[in-house]
Design a protein around this motif. Structure first.
Motif, mmCIF file in Angstrom:
data_model
loop_
_atom_site.group_PDB
_atom_site.id
_atom_site.type_symbol
_atom_site.label_atom_id
_atom_site.label_comp_id
_atom_site.label_asym_id
_atom_site.label_seq_id
_atom_site.Cartn_x
_atom_site.Cartn_y
_atom_site.Cartn_z
ATOM 1 N N SER A 150 20.104 -15.851 -16.815
ATOM 2 C CA SER A 150 18.991 -15.736 -15.871
ATOM 3 C C SER A 150 17.784 -15.125 -16.562
ATOM 4 O O SER A 150 17.908 -14.397 -17.535
ATOM 5 C CB SER A 150 19.387 -14.869 -14.674
ATOM 6 N N HIS A 151 16.607 -15.443 -16.026
ATOM 7 C CA HIS A 151 15.401 -14.739 -16.475
ATOM 8 C C HIS A 151 14.892 -13.832 -15.367
ATOM 9 O O HIS A 151 13.826 -13.228 -15.493
ATOM 10 C CB HIS A 151 14.320 -15.739 -16.903
ATOM 11 N N ILE A 152 15.657 -13.697 -14.261
ATOM 12 C CA ILE A 152 15.289 -12.788 -13.176
ATOM 13 C C ILE A 152 15.928 -11.432 -13.472
ATOM 14 O O ILE A 152 17.036 -11.112 -13.055
ATOM 15 C CB ILE A 152 15.744 -13.347 -11.811
ATOM 16 N N LEU A 153 15.226 -10.629 -14.245
ATOM 17 C CA LEU A 153 15.802 -9.414 -14.809
ATOM 18 C C LEU A 153 16.100 -8.359 -13.754
ATOM 19 O O LEU A 153 17.106 -7.656 -13.841
ATOM 20 C CB LEU A 153 14.834 -8.839 -15.848
ATOM 21 N N SER A 154 15.244 -8.252 -12.750
ATOM 22 C CA SER A 154 15.444 -7.225 -11.730
ATOM 23 C C SER A 154 16.761 -7.432 -10.989
ATOM 24 O O SER A 154 17.393 -6.476 -10.544
ATOM 25 C CB SER A 154 14.278 -7.234 -10.738
ATOM 26 N N GLU A 155 17.190 -8.671 -10.851
ATOM 27 C CA GLU A 155 18.440 -8.960 -10.161
ATOM 28 C C GLU A 155 19.646 -8.736 -11.074
ATOM 29 O O GLU A 155 20.668 -8.197 -10.660
ATOM 30 C CB GLU A 155 18.437 -10.404 -9.646
ATOM 31 N N HIS A 186 20.149 -6.608 -13.412
ATOM 32 C CA HIS A 186 20.558 -5.218 -13.666
ATOM 33 C C HIS A 186 21.344 -4.632 -12.500
ATOM 34 O O HIS A 186 21.972 -3.586 -12.635
ATOM 35 C CB HIS A 186 19.341 -4.351 -14.032
ATOM 36 N N LEU A 187 21.337 -5.299 -11.343
ATOM 37 C CA LEU A 187 22.161 -4.867 -10.221
ATOM 38 C C LEU A 187 23.580 -5.427 -10.318
ATOM 39 O O LEU A 187 24.434 -5.079 -9.509
ATOM 40 C CB LEU A 187 21.531 -5.330 -8.899
ATOM 41 N N LEU A 188 23.810 -6.292 -11.303
ATOM 42 C CA LEU A 188 25.062 -7.038 -11.355
ATOM 43 C C LEU A 188 25.817 -6.879 -12.664
ATOM 44 O O LEU A 188 27.029 -6.661 -12.675
ATOM 45 C CB LEU A 188 24.734 -8.523 -11.118
ATOM 46 N N ALA A 189 25.105 -6.961 -13.777
ATOM 47 C CA ALA A 189 25.766 -7.069 -15.080
ATOM 48 C C ALA A 189 26.364 -5.752 -15.565
ATOM 49 O O ALA A 189 25.886 -4.669 -15.233
ATOM 50 C CB ALA A 189 24.780 -7.600 -16.117
ATOM 51 N N THR A 190 27.431 -5.868 -16.355
ATOM 52 C CA THR A 190 28.024 -4.717 -17.045
ATOM 53 C C THR A 190 27.635 -4.705 -18.520
ATOM 54 O O THR A 190 27.697 -3.674 -19.174
ATOM 55 C CB THR A 190 29.553 -4.744 -16.943
ATOM 56 N N HIS A 191 27.257 -5.871 -19.034
ATOM 57 C CA HIS A 191 26.841 -6.014 -20.430
ATOM 58 C C HIS A 191 25.678 -7.009 -20.482
ATOM 59 O O HIS A 191 25.529 -7.850 -19.586
ATOM 60 C CB HIS A 191 27.988 -6.510 -21.314
ATOM 61 N N TYR A 192 24.886 -6.907 -21.546
ATOM 62 C CA TYR A 192 23.715 -7.760 -21.672
ATOM 63 C C TYR A 192 23.598 -8.332 -23.086
ATOM 64 O O TYR A 192 23.964 -7.678 -24.061
ATOM 65 C CB TYR A 192 22.426 -6.969 -21.388
ATOM 66 N N GLY A 193 23.050 -9.531 -23.144
ATOM 67 C CA GLY A 193 22.628 -10.116 -24.410
ATOM 68 C C GLY A 193 21.208 -10.610 -24.242
ATOM 69 O O GLY A 193 20.897 -11.308 -23.266
ATOM 70 N N ILE A 194 20.326 -10.222 -25.152
ATOM 71 C CA ILE A 194 18.915 -10.616 -25.077
ATOM 72 C C ILE A 194 18.645 -11.656 -26.151
ATOM 73 O O ILE A 194 18.820 -11.386 -27.345
ATOM 74 C CB ILE A 194 17.995 -9.400 -25.272
ATOM 75 N N ILE A 195 18.225 -12.836 -25.737
ATOM 76 C CA ILE A 195 17.958 -13.923 -26.673
ATOM 77 C C ILE A 195 16.487 -14.316 -26.604
ATOM 78 O O ILE A 195 15.891 -14.313 -25.527
ATOM 79 C CB ILE A 195 18.880 -15.140 -26.392
ATOM 80 N N HIS A 196 15.912 -14.605 -27.755
ATOM 81 C CA HIS A 196 14.494 -14.964 -27.816
ATOM 82 C C HIS A 196 14.296 -15.960 -28.945
ATOM 83 O O HIS A 196 14.673 -15.712 -30.093
ATOM 84 C CB HIS A 196 13.635 -13.721 -28.061
#
Length: 307
Positions: free
Chosen positions: A191-196, A198-208
Motif C-alpha cells: 500500500s501507499h496509504i501510510l497512515s492506514e 501503521h495501524l495494522l502492520a507489525t513489520h515494514y519494508g520501504i521500497i523506492h
C-alpha cells in the motif's frame, strides 16, 4: 520449522532499460503483517507478481515456505491466497456463487468451505444479491473470501484498501487483524496509504525505484519516530552538564551542529527551559519535535530523491 514465509535473494527484474526491482533482499517472518510501502511504480506489484508466478525475475531468487525450485514453488503457492490488481469477481453471481465458481477452479473438495468463509468475512447474509450491486467494501471482502478459500497460510494483498470509504477501510483493517491474530495467517500488504498501514502492520519494508531501502519492525519504527525536545543554546557542553546534573537525564544526544535532542521531559518543557536559563545559558531555539510514521517514510524516500 522455517521461521520465514518468504525470503528473496538479490531479486531483480528489468523491463527494457528500466530496473523494476534491483537486488531486493526481503524477509517476511511467519505470523507477521508485513507492510510493503512505496510510491506507485516503486516495484511493489512487480515483486508480488514474481512471488505469485505471474512474472519471472531477471536475476536473483526467492524462497516461499523454504521452497526455491520450480516444482517446490508450485506446491508452496497452493498455501498462498492473493488479491492482485483488485478482486476477480463474477458481477452477475452472488457471493456464495462466486465462491463456488472459484472453489471449482481451485479444485477444492466439498462445499462446506463456502459458508465458513462467508461467515469469516461477514458476507453470510447477502443471499442472492449480485456482486455488481455490492458496495466497494463488500467487493473487497468478497475478494478476501476468494483468497481465503483453501485455508491459505499466507495472504498477499496488493492495494486492498484503494478507493474504500473510511468505514470500508476500518472493516478491512479489522478483518485482516482477525485473520492474523486468531487464525495465524501471515499477511503481505502492499500500500501507499501510510497512515492506514501503521495501524495494522507489525513489520515494514520501504521500497523506492526498485530498491529496498529498509526493513524494520513496528517497535524499531516507533523508536526512530519518537518525540524529543530540540534545544539550541550558546554553550552545548554546559547544557549537557545541566541535563545530566540538574535534570538527572542521560537520554539525550548532542549533534555535530551543537543542537541537542533530549528524549526525556518531552511533557515538561518549561522545567527544562527553567533549568537551562537558571544556569545562565542563552536559549536560541527550543521546540518539541519528532516525526510521525508517514513523515518518516516520506523522509526516507525524499532522501533518495535528493541524492
Amino acid at each position: 520449522m522455517n521461521e520465514y514465509v518468504l525470503k528473496t535473494n538479490h531479486l531483480s527484474k528489468k523491463y527494457q532499460n528500466k530496473m523494476a526491482l534491483n537486488k531486493v533482499n526481503l524477509s517476511i517472518k511467519k505470523g507477521s503483517i508485513y507492510g510493503f510501502i512505496g510510491q506507485n511504480g516503486a516495484g511493489k506489484s512487480t515483486l508480488i507478481r514474481i512471488i505469485t508466478g505471474l512474472a519471472y525475475p531477471t536475476s536473483g531468487s526467492f524462497e516461499l515456505f523454504g521452497e526455491s525450485n520450480e516444482s517446490g514453488l508450485t506446491e508452496a503457492r497452493k498455501r498462498v491466497g492473493t488479491i492482485i490488481e483488485g478482486p476477480a469477481l463474477y458481477p452477475h453471481l452472488s457471493a456464495s456463487e462466486n465462491l463456488e465458481a472459484h472453489r471449482l477452479l481451485k479444485g477444492i473438495p466439498g462445499k462446506e468451505c463456502i459458508e465458513k468463509t462467508l461467515n469469516l468475512v461477514g458476507l453470510q447474509d447477502t443471499g442472492k444479491k449480485k456482486a455488481k450491486n455490492f458496495s466497494l467494501g463488500m467487493k473487497q471482502r468478497l475478494g478476501l473470501a476468494i483468497a481465503l478459500l483453501g485455508d491459505p497460510e499466507f495472504l498477499i494483498l496488493d492495494e486492498p484498501i484503494n478507493g474504500l470509504d473510511p468505514m470500508g477501510v476500518v472493516e478491512i483493517r479489522e478483518l485482516l487483524k482477525k485473520l492474523n491474530q486468531e487464525y495465524g495467517i501471515t499477511i503481505l500488504i502492499s500500500s501507499h496509504i501510510l497512515s492506514e498501514l501503521h495501524l495494522l502492520a507489525t513489520h515494514y519494508g520501504i521500497i523506492h525505484e526498485g530498491e529496498l531501502l529498509e526493513e524494520l519492525s513496528t517497535s524499531e519504527l516507533n523508536e526512530k519516530c519518537k518525540h524529543f525536545l530540540y534545544i539550541k543554546v550558546d554553550n552545548p557542553n554546559k547544557a549537557a552538564t545541566v541535563i545530566e546534573g540538574i535534570l538527572s537525564s542521560r537520554n539525550y544526544e548532542v549533534l555535530p551542529d551543537g543542537s541537542i535532542r533530549l528524549f526525556d521531559y518531552v511533557d515538561q518543557a518549561r522545567e527544562v527551559s527553567k533549568a537551562l536559563t537558571g544556569e545562565g545559558l542563552i536559549i536560541e531555539e527550543f521546540m518539541l519535535m519528532g516525526e510521525d510514521l508517514e513523515a518518516y517514510f516520506t523522509t526516507r524516500i525524499g532522501g533518495v530523491n535528493r541524492g
